[in-house]
Structures are given as structure tokens and as C-alpha cells.
Design an enzyme around this catalytic site. Structure first.
Site, PDB file in Angstrom:
ATOM      1  N   LYS A   1       0.834  -1.200   0.000  1.00 20.71           N
ATOM      2  CA  LYS A   1       0.000   0.000   0.000  1.00 20.71           C
ATOM      3  C   LYS A   1       0.873   1.256   0.000  1.00 20.71           C
ATOM      4  O   LYS A   1       1.848   1.355   0.762  1.00 20.71           O
ATOM      5  CB  LYS A   1      -0.915  -0.014   1.231  1.00 20.71           C
ATOM      6  CG  LYS A   1      -1.890   1.162   1.325  1.00 20.71           C
ATOM      7  CD  LYS A   1      -2.761   1.007   2.559  1.00 20.71           C
ATOM      8  CE  LYS A   1      -3.780   2.121   2.702  1.00 20.71           C
ATOM      9  NZ  LYS A   1      -4.648   1.934   3.881  1.00 20.71           N
TER      10      LYS A   1
ATOM     11  N   SER B   1     -10.029  -0.417   7.087  1.00 18.72           N
ATOM     12  CA  SER B   1      -9.400  -0.359   5.769  1.00 18.72           C
ATOM     13  C   SER B   1      -8.706  -1.627   5.308  1.00 18.72           C
ATOM     14  O   SER B   1      -8.163  -1.661   4.205  1.00 18.72           O
ATOM     15  CB  SER B   1      -8.394   0.801   5.730  1.00 18.72           C
ATOM     16  OG  SER B   1      -9.047   2.029   5.885  1.00 18.72           O
TER      17      SER B   1
ATOM     18  N   SER C   1      -9.360   1.882   2.943  1.00 15.49           N
ATOM     19  CA  SER C   1      -8.463   2.636   2.076  1.00 15.49           C
ATOM     20  C   SER C   1      -7.423   1.770   1.357  1.00 15.49           C
ATOM     21  O   SER C   1      -6.730   2.255   0.446  1.00 15.49           O
ATOM     22  CB  SER C   1      -7.719   3.696   2.911  1.00 15.49           C
ATOM     23  OG  SER C   1      -6.966   3.083   3.949  1.00 15.49           O
TER      24      SER C   1
END
Length: 436
Positions: free
Chosen positions: A81, A174, A150
Site C-alpha cells: 500500500k 481499511s 483505504s
């Protein structure tokens, strides 16, 4: 649909024994990323990715020519990420703020991955600063729907079979929510079990690094590498007693999701799992607000200098939480942080009182919503993140329109190994329930 099989444990085993040739496999995966990601948009663009991956695979192969010396994640492709720093990659955090303002060295988690033989597939798309402003990623099961967030790109990359493992972060929901939306396994360990150094922080009190794989066997393999002081010899032979957190918390889920959840519980009960209804989290509305004030307050402090200079580059929903966070006084923030420990103690006491081993609940309020302008509701994940307790979501059949559903299991603080051992049993015991 752009899903594809990429099980971590089975793939690493095949690579370690040369049943799969490392260079051929890495080249094949690089081609798949090029072919599929133009539709899914899970990774940040990297034109020279195939060349880089082939070169790194050649180095890895040279280091471990003998089968018996190959490390745990030999040849596994890992997505990272883009709020997690990786040496050799730029960190943009889904933002238009100049990336040099985030530059930093990678933390222990990346060093442990490299030492275990993993190859970095690339940076995965994140929402802006890991909040609600999404990037271009689409759900591999239905490109007209969100993959969640996210950790949007990490969940989608694993679901699409473009990597076997991906790292994300969770500050509210997330990891667990996008894993559920994308039909993969998502694991948020106990707070601090994966060291968070080397990330662009949202909230130092609530940020967790989490993982995505396609099955529990792969998750156990990855957790053994990335979770500090992992005790891999813990085996659970008895089925767990599951506690359903009845009351206002559960009522946050959509009616169709609740019907599917009841079908999942029926399937587990039929397989011999004991289910107990435990009224809890009666004050969930207040807790939802409390947690958001905590993380918004910490976010505003993390971004004080950046926002003062670059506020015009922050997207509207991100700018809004900076403004809200600035209203949180230091004394309130200290009390909000203490509430995490209180909730953790309260939930542990409730588990002991009622004789349950794990909490069980929907992983999201429903299926992945249509559109990619929002990432879905994280409230089913919020209390467990606030308490810092380990949580995992398992693929649990299909809901409306054949879209994935997730079943969320939550263990005691620090007992991640037991959670994963029991999750393996639950995965084996659970057959697909009827669609909602």
C-alpha cells in the site's frame, strides 16, 4: 470479472521445490499485471516492472540455489500500500502533495519480507492519506463497484491474482472491509504486532498494518514472517465458541447482510460450532463518534505542517477531517486514547463472562456499493480497531448479484495465533450459505 487463483502457501511451496520455475513464474505474473491492471488499476504505474522483477528474481535465485535453504516466502509477489515506505519506490500516499515531503526509509516489515524471500510486485493504490477520497481502483468481481478502502489496491491486487500477498493498513476498517468486498482473506493483527514504523501515519493510536491473501493457509504463512514474536506451534483442535455481538452494533448492517449472516451462523452451527448471542456494544453510536474524533485529532497533528503549506492540494473529504481534528484539544485527545484500553478490557471481560473464544459478525454492512467515488461503511470494523484486537475476515459465500460476503472473527488482544488457528477451522466448517 478479473479474479484469478494465486494462493500464497501453495505457490511458495511450488517455487521452493522448483515445481514452478521462479523466473518463468515471475515473468508470467508481470505479464498478468500488465494485462489485468489496465482494467482493475490496483497498482501504481511502473513501466519497467517486468524488467525489474525479472532482475530481482534472478538475484534471489542465485542466493538460494539449494532447495533446502530457501526462505519462507521464496518468490512470493507482494503488493505494498502506497502509504508504506519501500526503498527504491516513491511514496505518494494517494495525494498531490509533493512526494519528497513523505520520503523516509522502509521499516521492519519490509526488511522482514525481503529476508523471507519476497519480491515487491509494486506499490498499490490507496485512498488519499488512507481516508475516504478514493483512487482509480475497481473491484475485480465487478469493475463498476468499489473494492473498498483505504487499502483499495492491495485487496484488489490479491483478488485479481496479481500477487499472492499484499500489505495494507487499517485505522477504522481499511483492511477487513476491502477484503470482504473483494472476496479474499484480510487480517488485522493485534495493535503493534506488525511494527508500523515506515508508514505515513494517519493515527498513531489506531494505525495497524494488515495483510491480504486468498486463503487462511497463506495468511498463517505471512503472519509468521511479519508478526513480531509469532508462535507458530499453537494448534486449536477444539472448535471455538463464537459470540454474536447482539444489539445496536449488529443492527448497523443492512437487512440483506444480516440475513446472509444468519445463514452463515446456521451453517456453522450445523457443523458443530457453538454460537452464543451476547448483547454488547450498546453505546456504538457514541463509540463511532469517539473513535473518529480520536483519529481525526491525531491526523490533524500529523499533517499540521503539510496542511499549512499545501491545504489547496488536499481533496475535500480529507481537508474536512483536518479541520475537524483541529477542534480536538490535547486533553480530549489523551482521554480518547485511554478509551481504547477501556474498551479492550470491557470486551475481554465480556468474553470471559460468557465463555466465548471469538466474536463473530459481518465484515461489512453489505456488499460492495456501486461506483468508485466512495469506499463503503467501515462501522462493522470500528470497535475492534479501537480496541486493538486481532480481526480476520473469511470469504463467506455470495450476497445480492453474486457479490462476495465476508465473515469477521475477532480474538483476544495478543492472541493472534489462536485467532488464525480457529479461523482455519471455521473456514473448513463453513459451506457457502444461500444468497441473501
Amino acid at each position: 470479472m478479473y479474479t484469478n487463483s494465486a494462493p500464497l502457501a501453495a505457490t511458495v511451496n511450488a517455487l521452493s521445490t522448483d515445481a514452478l520455475h521462479l523466473l518463468d513464474y515471475v515473468d508470467e505474473m508481470a505479464r498478468r499485471i500488465d494485462r489485468v491492471d489496465e482494467h482493475v488499476h490496483a497498482f501504481l504505474p511502473e513501466p519497467a516492472r517486468p524488467i525489474r522483477l525479472h532482475a530481482e528474481a534472478r538475484v534471489l535465485q542465485g542466493q538460494y540455489s539449494a532447495h533446502e535453504n530457501r526462505p519462507t516466502l521464496y518468490g512470493a509477489l507482494v503488493g505494498i500500500k502506497d502509504i508504506i515506505h519501500v526503498n527504491g519506490f516513491v511514496t505518494r500516499a494517494g495525494s498531490e502533495v509533493p512526494p519528497e515531503r513523505f520520503a523516509a526509509a522502509e521499516g521492519e516489515a519490509l526488511r522482514w519480507l525481503r529476508a523471507a524471500g519476497a519480491l515487491i510486485a509494486g506499490k498499490t493504490v490507496t485512498t488519499e492519506f488512507a481516508y475516504f477520497e478514493p483512487g482509480p481502483t475497481r473491484n475485480p468481481h465487478d469493475p463498476m463497484r468499489t473494492p473498498g478502502g483505504s487499502s483499495s489496491g492491495s485487496a484488489a491486487a490479491v483478488a485479481a491474482g496479481m500477487c499472492q500477498l499484499a500489505l495494507g493498513t487499517q485505522t477504522i476498517g481499511s483492511v477487513i472491509r476491502p477484503a470482504a468486498f473483494c472476496g479474499v482473506v484480510g487480517f488485522k493483527p493485534t495493535y503493534g504486532r506488525i511494527p508500523s514504523a515506515g508508514i505515513v501515519y494517519f493515527s498513531r493510536t489506531a494505525d495497524h498494518i494488515g495483510l491480504f491473501t486468498q486463503d487462511v493457509a497463506g495468511m498463517a504463512l505471512a503472519a509468521g514472517v511479519l508478526c513480531d514474536n509469532w508462535r507458530g506451534d499453537i494448534i486449536k483442535r477444539e472448535l471455538p465458541v463464537l459470540g454474536v455481538p447482539d444489539g445496536p452494533y449488529l443492527a448497523q448492517a443492512e437487512p440483506a447482510a444480516l440475513r446472509a449472516f444468519e445463514a452463515q451462523l446456521d451453517a456453522l452451527s450445523g457443523a458443530g460450532v457453538t454460537i452464543r448471542r451476547v448483547p454488547t456494544l450498546a453505546g456504538i453510536v457514541d463509540l463511532n463518534e469517539l473513535h473518529r474524533r480520536l483519529v481525526f485529532g491525531e491526523f490533524a497533528r500529523e499533517h499540521a505542517a503539510l496542511y499549512a503549506t499545501y491545504s489547496h492540494l488536499y481533496r475535500p473529504r480529507t481537508a474536512e477531517i483536518v479541520e475537524i481534528g483541529q477542534t480536538v484539544e490535547d486533553t480530549e485527545l489523551e482521554e480518547l486514547a485511554r478509551s481504547c484500553r477501556r474498551l479492550r478490557a470491557d470486551l475481554a471481560a465480556r468474553m470471559t463472562e460468557t465463555g466465548i473464544d471469538l466474536w463473530v459478525c459481518p465484515a461489512a454492512t453489505g456488499i460492495a456499493p456501486e461506483g468508485i467515488d466512495a469506499t463503503g461503511d467501515p462501522n462493522m470494523n470500528l470497535p475492534w480497531t479501537h480496541a486493538g484486537m486481532p480481526a480476520i475476515t473469511l470469504p463467506a459465500g455470495r450476497g445480492e448479484e453474486g457479490l462476495p460476503l465476508g465473515l469477521q472473527l475477532i480474538g483476544r488482544f495478543g492472541e493472534d495465533e489462536a485467532l488464525l488457528a480457529w479461523a482455519s477451522q471455521i473456514q473448513a466448517a463453513m459451506s457457502d450459505p444461500p444468497a441473501a
